[in-house]
Write an enzyme that holds these catalytic residues in place. Sequence first.
Site, PDB file in Angstrom:
ATOM      1  CE1 TYR A  49      12.310   1.623  -3.066  1.00  0.00           C
ATOM      2  CE2 TYR A  49      11.917   0.352  -1.054  1.00  0.00           C
ATOM      3  CZ  TYR A  49      12.554   0.511  -2.274  1.00  0.00           C
ATOM      4  OH  TYR A  49      13.437  -0.446  -2.708  1.00  0.00           O
ATOM      5  CG  HIS A 102      -0.304   5.802   3.885  1.00  0.00           C
ATOM      6  ND1 HIS A 102      -1.644   5.525   4.056  1.00  0.00           N
ATOM      7  CD2 HIS A 102       0.368   4.851   4.572  1.00  0.00           C
ATOM      8  CE1 HIS A 102      -1.757   4.443   4.816  1.00  0.00           C
ATOM      9  NE2 HIS A 102      -0.552   4.021   5.146  1.00  0.00           N
ATOM     10  CG  HIS A 142      -0.332   0.197   2.531  1.00  0.00           C
ATOM     11  ND1 HIS A 142       0.371  -0.788   3.194  1.00  0.00           N
ATOM     12  CD2 HIS A 142      -0.297   1.275   3.356  1.00  0.00           C
ATOM     13  CE1 HIS A 142       0.795  -0.331   4.356  1.00  0.00           C
ATOM     14  NE2 HIS A 142       0.401   0.922   4.474  1.00  0.00           N
TER      15      HIS A 142
END
Length: 174
Positions: free
Chosen positions: A144, A59, A57
């Site tokens: 990342y 954000h 996932h």
Amino acid sequence: MDYRRHRQPGGTCFFTVVTQHRRPLLVDHIEALRAAFRLVRSRYPFVIEAIVVLPDHLHTLWRLPDGDSDYSRRWMVLKRAFSSALPAAPASPSQARKREKGIWQRRFWEHTIRDEADWARHMDYIHYNPVKHGYVDSPAGWPYSSFSRWVERGVYAPGWGAGEPPGLQVVAGE
């Protein structure tokens, strides 16, 4: 279902986007994801204020241009561009009808940022997320993420987040 999305032209929004079945694809295909972001930003400009990409996932906090509130189109193009760079996963009949490859969950979580305190809370949440999930001991250790950019700007100290930061609040969407 009737999803009601708040749309604020020129607004800043927090998003959570998840792979289908939480498959760990994003970090392994980070260059394809970066290319998808570049493509979307070239067609539909926006500013990425913060981002963290985890295996299953991501954000991110986006600031849209004045007069523009169409983040859904941006996510559609981004998901499609990333998916086209990967082999198809087994698709359900519904996914096949909708020409989906089974890479992403269909929906995403969105929250319009209300004020500076809300912005800071979401920034902290984004940057602390790799620590929360046990990938690193400090946000500085996760490659990342936009954390280093905000350290360079003086918003965060380099050691911020080594241990839970005081006042860190849970943000919905994960």
